[in-house]
Design an enzyme around this catalytic site. Structure first.
Site, PDB file in Angstrom:
ATOM      1  N   HIS A 253       0.826  -1.207   0.000  1.00 36.81           N
ATOM      2  CA  HIS A 253       0.000   0.000   0.000  1.00 36.81           C
ATOM      3  C   HIS A 253       0.868   1.269   0.000  1.00 36.81           C
ATOM      4  O   HIS A 253       0.657   2.186  -0.802  1.00 36.81           O
ATOM      5  CB  HIS A 253      -0.937  -0.012   1.211  1.00 36.81           C
ATOM      6  CG  HIS A 253      -1.637   1.283   1.416  1.00 36.81           C
ATOM      7  ND1 HIS A 253      -2.590   1.744   0.533  1.00 36.81           N
ATOM      8  CD2 HIS A 253      -1.500   2.247   2.362  1.00 36.81           C
ATOM      9  CE1 HIS A 253      -3.014   2.938   0.949  1.00 36.81           C
ATOM     10  NE2 HIS A 253      -2.360   3.259   2.053  1.00 36.81           N
TER      11      HIS A 253
ATOM     12  N   HIS B 263       1.119   4.788  -2.584  1.00 40.50           N
ATOM     13  CA  HIS B 263       1.526   6.176  -2.333  1.00 40.50           C
ATOM     14  C   HIS B 263       2.765   6.625  -3.100  1.00 40.50           C
ATOM     15  O   HIS B 263       2.789   7.738  -3.619  1.00 40.50           O
ATOM     16  CB  HIS B 263       1.750   6.410  -0.839  1.00 40.50           C
ATOM     17  CG  HIS B 263       0.488   6.432  -0.028  1.00 40.50           C
ATOM     18  ND1 HIS B 263      -0.463   7.441  -0.143  1.00 40.50           N
ATOM     19  CD2 HIS B 263       0.004   5.574   0.906  1.00 40.50           C
ATOM     20  CE1 HIS B 263      -1.466   7.203   0.703  1.00 40.50           C
ATOM     21  NE2 HIS B 263      -1.209   6.074   1.347  1.00 40.50           N
TER      22      HIS B 263
ATOM     23  N   GLU C   6      -6.371   9.161  -0.469  1.00 39.36           N
ATOM     24  CA  GLU C   6      -6.432   7.758  -0.064  1.00 39.36           C
ATOM     25  C   GLU C   6      -7.492   6.981  -0.870  1.00 39.36           C
ATOM     26  O   GLU C   6      -7.239   5.848  -1.277  1.00 39.36           O
ATOM     27  CB  GLU C   6      -6.719   7.694   1.442  1.00 39.36           C
ATOM     28  CG  GLU C   6      -6.249   6.458   2.129  1.00 39.36           C
ATOM     29  CD  GLU C   6      -4.733   6.288   2.152  1.00 39.36           C
ATOM     30  OE1 GLU C   6      -4.272   5.304   1.564  1.00 39.36           O
ATOM     31  OE2 GLU C   6      -4.022   7.125   2.741  1.00 39.36           O
TER      32      GLU C   6
ATOM     33  N   SER D 148      -3.833   0.113  -4.311  1.00 39.72           N
ATOM     34  CA  SER D 148      -2.977  -0.940  -3.755  1.00 39.72           C
ATOM     35  C   SER D 148      -3.745  -2.225  -3.481  1.00 39.72           C
ATOM     36  O   SER D 148      -3.173  -3.201  -2.997  1.00 39.72           O
ATOM     37  CB  SER D 148      -2.310  -0.460  -2.462  1.00 39.72           C
ATOM     38  OG  SER D 148      -3.274  -0.237  -1.446  1.00 39.72           O
TER      39      SER D 148
HETATM   40  N1  TIH Z   1      -6.824  -1.808   1.781  1.00 37.10           N
HETATM   41  C1  TIH Z   1      -5.526  -1.431   1.266  1.00 37.10           C
HETATM   42  C2  TIH Z   1      -4.894  -2.591   0.513  1.00 37.10           C
HETATM   43  O1  TIH Z   1      -5.368  -3.707   0.592  1.00 37.10           O
HETATM   44  O2  TIH Z   1      -3.886  -2.357  -0.143  1.00 37.10           O
HETATM   45  C3  TIH Z   1      -4.581  -0.967   2.349  1.00 37.10           C
HETATM   46  C4  TIH Z   1      -5.100   0.262   3.033  1.00 37.10           C
HETATM   47  C5  TIH Z   1      -5.521   1.403   2.476  1.00 37.10           C
HETATM   48  C6  TIH Z   1      -5.961   2.348   3.375  1.00 37.10           C
HETATM   49  C7  TIH Z   1      -5.935   1.954   4.575  1.00 37.10           C
HETATM   50  S1  TIH Z   1      -5.262   0.394   4.633  1.00 37.10           S
HETATM   51 FE   FE2 Z   2      -2.351   5.233   2.971  1.00 42.94          FE
END
Ligand code: TIH
Ligand code: FE2
Length: 295
Positions: free
Chosen positions: A162, A167, A208, A227
């Site tokens: 992630h 990012h 996000e 991600s």
């Molecule tokens: N859910 C995302 C992932 O599986 O890559 C990770 C996160 C994004 C935001 C908070 S946790």
């Molecule tokens: Fe993040």
């Protein structure tokens, strides 16, 4: 890693000085002693890091590298179809390794010449003001462990997939990097806890989990969508709302499942004009006015 912070496993120091990451019973790695040991070692490394020194290297296992290889290949395909052009531009500039987990030091060194952003290792929870505030100085706090191999599609817990695929690729774009910095400046400027949380929620629903219209199609630019190859296949079916500062700053969300409410920017310019301008100028008073508008 910040709002996400509320989900992060607590890190504690035991009586003998060793570090323990407390995974909850529902964590997919809870019963996996090898994984838990890895998490403890990686948290320890981050705690030992001194700012200004290189980020300690993690000796990822072949199995961990496999998780990266599989997830990053799946995501690269999904991104071509579903990510905004500006993010894809960042991906091409950063050119992350696909066959192994990159070290955070390496990510930092790839990123800095592009947009000035550098990575810092985080053992666990980074306080809201610290996480956002340091964005203003072009620092990004990042976890270093990788998700458990049993849940490659989606994890509610931010991991290196992630932080880096989501990012860092965005931070490799000048336009997105400028928005991250503005969020940081806003977090430093506001004084009350309420105003800080408002700023962080606007971040949540944009950098996000933001989506954007592009050539008549809906694309993603939020790191949390980009991600997760489970979530990226689902976001077009969610409740998509118009970009609205007051709504984003006050809408509740649950980090443990796919986001069902998303806000759509009409373009990069639109995102910068509304959200960038908000972060560039907001203060406690203007945020209080926006909060009242919806309550
Ligand atoms: N859910 C995302 C992932 O599986 O890559 C990770 C996160 C994004 C935001 C908070 S946790
Ligand atoms: Fe993040």
């Amino acid at each position: 890693m910040f709002e996400e912070a509320q989900y992060l496993a607590p890190v504690t120091r035991k009586a003998d000085g060793s570090i323990e990451v407390e995974l909850s019973r529902s964590h997919p790695g809870f019963a996996d002693q090898v994984y838990r040991e890895r998490r403890n070692r990686i948290a320890e490394l981050a705690l030992r890091h001194t700012p200004g020194e290189p980020i300690p290297e993690v000796d990822y296992t072949p199995e961990e590298h496999d998780v990266w290889r599989i997830v990053s290949a799946e995501l690269a395909v999904a991104h071509q179809e579903l990510a905004v052009a500006e993010y894809l531009h960042g991906c091409r500039r950063l050119d992350l390794p696909k066959d192994r987990i990159p070290q955070l030091q390496e990510v930092s060194e790839l990123l800095e010449p592009l947009t000035g952003f550098r990575y810092l290792p985080a053992a666990g929870l980074v306080e809201l003001r610290e996480f956002y505030g340091t964005l203003a100085d072009s620092y990004f706090h990042s976890t270093q462990y990788i998700r458990h191999h049993s849940v490659p599609l989606y994890t509610p817990e931010p991991d290196v997939v992630h932080e880096v695929i989501g990012h860092a690729n965005a931070l490799a774009s000048d336009r997105f990097a400028a928005l991250y910095r503005l969020a940081g400046e806003a977090a430093r400027r506001v004084e009350s806890r309420e105003a800080l949380e408002f700023v962080s929620k606007v971040f949540w629903f944009t950098l996000e989990f933001g989506v954007m219209a592009e050539n008549g199609e809906l694309k993603a630019y939020g790191a949390g969508i980009l991600s997760s190859y489970g979530e990226i296949r689902e976001f077009r079916g969610m409740d998509i709302r118009a970009l609205d500062l007051a709504a984003m700053g006050t809408t509740a969300y649950d980090i443990t499942h796919y986001q069902d409410v998303l806000f759509r920017a009409e373009s990069m310019d639109h995102l910068e004009d509304v959200v960038g301008a908000f972060w560039a100028t907001c203060d406690d008073e203007s945020i209080a006015r926006l909060s009242v508008a919806v309550s």
